[in-house]
Design a protein around this motif. Structure first.
Motif, PDB file in Angstrom:
ATOM      1  N   GLU A 129       0.802  -1.187   0.005  1.00 27.49           N
ATOM      2  CA  GLU A 129      -0.099  -0.125  -0.087  1.00 27.49           C
ATOM      3  C   GLU A 129       0.895   1.299   0.004  1.00 27.49           C
ATOM      4  N   ILE A 130       1.993   1.114   0.814  1.00 32.90           N
ATOM      5  CA  ILE A 130       2.706   2.573   1.058  1.00 32.90           C
ATOM      6  C   ILE A 130       3.504   2.508  -0.390  1.00 32.90           C
ATOM      7  N   GLY A 131       3.690   1.486  -0.992  1.00 35.45           N
ATOM      8  CA  GLY A 131       4.493   1.591  -2.532  1.00 35.45           C
ATOM      9  C   GLY A 131       3.639   2.178  -3.511  1.00 35.45           C
ATOM     10  N   ARG A 132       2.373   2.438  -3.283  1.00 36.09           N
ATOM     11  CA  ARG A 132       1.640   3.124  -4.245  1.00 36.09           C
ATOM     12  C   ARG A 132       1.513   4.582  -3.931  1.00 36.09           C
ATOM     13  N   GLY A 169       6.304   1.809  -7.231  1.00 33.54           N
ATOM     14  CA  GLY A 169       6.425   2.999  -8.042  1.00 33.54           C
ATOM     15  C   GLY A 169       7.120   4.212  -6.915  1.00 33.54           C
ATOM     16  N   ASN A 170       6.993   3.776  -5.533  1.00 30.21           N
ATOM     17  CA  ASN A 170       7.436   4.679  -4.566  1.00 30.21           C
ATOM     18  C   ASN A 170       9.012   4.314  -4.254  1.00 30.21           C
ATOM     19  N   HIS A 171       9.894   5.149  -4.916  1.00 32.43           N
ATOM     20  CA  HIS A 171      11.185   4.886  -4.790  1.00 32.43           C
ATOM     21  C   HIS A 171      11.814   5.810  -3.371  1.00 32.43           C
ATOM     22  N   GLU A 172      11.127   6.164  -2.611  1.00 37.65           N
ATOM     23  CA  GLU A 172      11.634   7.388  -1.819  1.00 37.65           C
ATOM     24  C   GLU A 172      11.630   6.541  -0.527  1.00 37.65           C
ATOM     25  N   VAL A 173      12.726   5.474  -0.410  1.00 43.81           N
ATOM     26  CA  VAL A 173      12.578   4.816   0.796  1.00 43.81           C
ATOM     27  C   VAL A 173      14.146   5.169   1.628  1.00 43.81           C
ATOM     28  N   ILE A 174      14.086   5.151   2.646  1.00 43.84           N
ATOM     29  CA  ILE A 174      15.120   5.403   3.625  1.00 43.84           C
ATOM     30  C   ILE A 174      15.157   4.142   4.459  1.00 43.84           C
TER      31      ILE A 174
END
Ligand code: PEP
Ligand code: MN
Length: 345
Positions: free
Chosen positions: A195-198, A227-232
């Motif tokens: 879900e967070i990936g969307r 699609g969400n590439h902003e991962v720390i």
């Protein structure tokens, strides 16, 4: 993938392995040595290597490419920078995220926000929905807590990071936070990751207490593949045979993740150690080892804190730690924000 056949493997066994791999879409490069036949398999689907290891005549199977793709260093060799408003994570500045374990009241979060802001923290942390080990412990203020965090962060020109525990909470979090935290206990909650990936919102993904680095990067891959590439990635200590502290901080995860992945890495020495006297040395070690940020619990009255008081730094300790982080940062070619009063002079 490389498949090494047993010295005793028959030609029929080699052919059987080749047939299986070709059916799975691999191109095969065969090398017949004096002792061993070695098969190089390129392309093809992601498979469970144990299925090959069990075939007759196979000695071992060596995977040479990582099972994660978008999270791998090869995908972005220069590394990632995540910009959230004026704050950039993954640049020269080591970003400090600080605040209470949990939001207890409006006054509490305002007071702590002012303290950490004055010392140079850029992101205010605080839990509004708490994943507590015991169902009888304080579970958080919920939406009210998120509101207080937002108000405090806006007053002091900071960003907000807070933990989202389940997919149904996402719409609420989108309204209040700048950075969604996925807690260590939820690192493999695949529904939440998907879900967070969307979303189009940065994520702070905590390493699970029993997760390997590869599993952690695969959890990041779940988010990124949507699609969400902003991962720390956040290293927050893992469970080992050592019981002296709450967890064992895996400092080596910083250079390892940075070699394997382009993602930024921050360190949480508060949950890693569980004791405030051990937090500063571990935060210092993290900056020395190349962390892009630290996440520190701070409380103005830790003795009466509703959660994690023992690991929360007192305001004076936080001030001293920030001073030391600046000195260490300089030694490793990084910066740490100056106290606000000094920066304005
Ligand atoms: C937290 O940061 O509030 C927290 C619960 O941490 P962790 O998920 O690392 O235990
Ligand atoms: Mn905590």
């Amino acid at each position: 993938m490389v498949i090494v056949m047993e010295e005793t493997a028959t030609e029929a066994q080699v052919s059987n392995v080749i047939d299986k791999l070709v059916k799975l879409g691999f191109d095969i490069h065969r090398s017949t040595g004096v002792r061993h036949t070695v098969l190089g398999a390129v392309g093809g689907r992601i498979i469970d290597t144990r299925d090959l290891e069990l075939l007759d005549g196979v000695k071992e199977v060596l995977r040479i490419s990582a099972p994660y793709k978008l999270a791998s260093r090869a995908f972005k060799p220069d590394g990632t920078k995540i910009r959230i408003k004026d704050v950039v994570i993954g640049d020269r500045e080591v970003v400090v995220m600080a605040g209470p374990c949990t939001v207890e009241s409006r006054d509490q979060v305002m007071a702590i926000a002012e303290i950490v802001y004055q010392e140079g923290a850029k992101i205010l942390r605080g839990g509004a929905f708490k994943p507590r080990t015991s169902p009888y412990s304080f579970q958080g203020l919920g939406e009210e807590g998120l509101k207080y965090l937002r108000q405090a962060a806006d007053r002091f020109d900071m960003l907000v990071v807070s933990e989202v525990m389940e997919p149904s909470q996402i719409p609420l979090f989108i309204r209040y936070v700048d950075l969604l935290q996925i807690g260590a206990r939820n690192m493999q909650n695949f529904n939440l990751l998907r879900e967070i990936g969307r979303l189009n919102k940065p994520v702070l993904l905590k390493r699970g207490p029993a997760a390997t680095i590869e599993e952690t990067l695969l959890a990041a891959e779940y988010i990124m593949s949507g699609g969400n590439h902003e991962v720390i990635i956040c290293e927050r200590g893992i469970r080992t045979f050592e019981t002296y502290l709450r967890n064992t901080l895996d400092i080596s995860a910083i250079p390892v993740i940075k070699k394997l992945s382009h993602l930024t890495v921050i360190v949480d020495p508060s949950h890693a150690t569980g004791r405030r006297d051990k937090v500063p040395p571990m935060a210092q070690a993290a900056v020395a080892a190349g962390a892009d940020g630290v996440l520190i619990e701070v409380h103005n009255d830790p003795e009466n804190a509703l959660c994690d008081g023992a690991q929360s730094l007192l305001p004076q300790q936080f001030k001293e730690l920030m001073h030391r982080l600046r000195l260490i940062g300089e030694a490793v070619d990084r910066t740490v924000a100056a106290p606000v009063a000094e920066a304005m002079m």
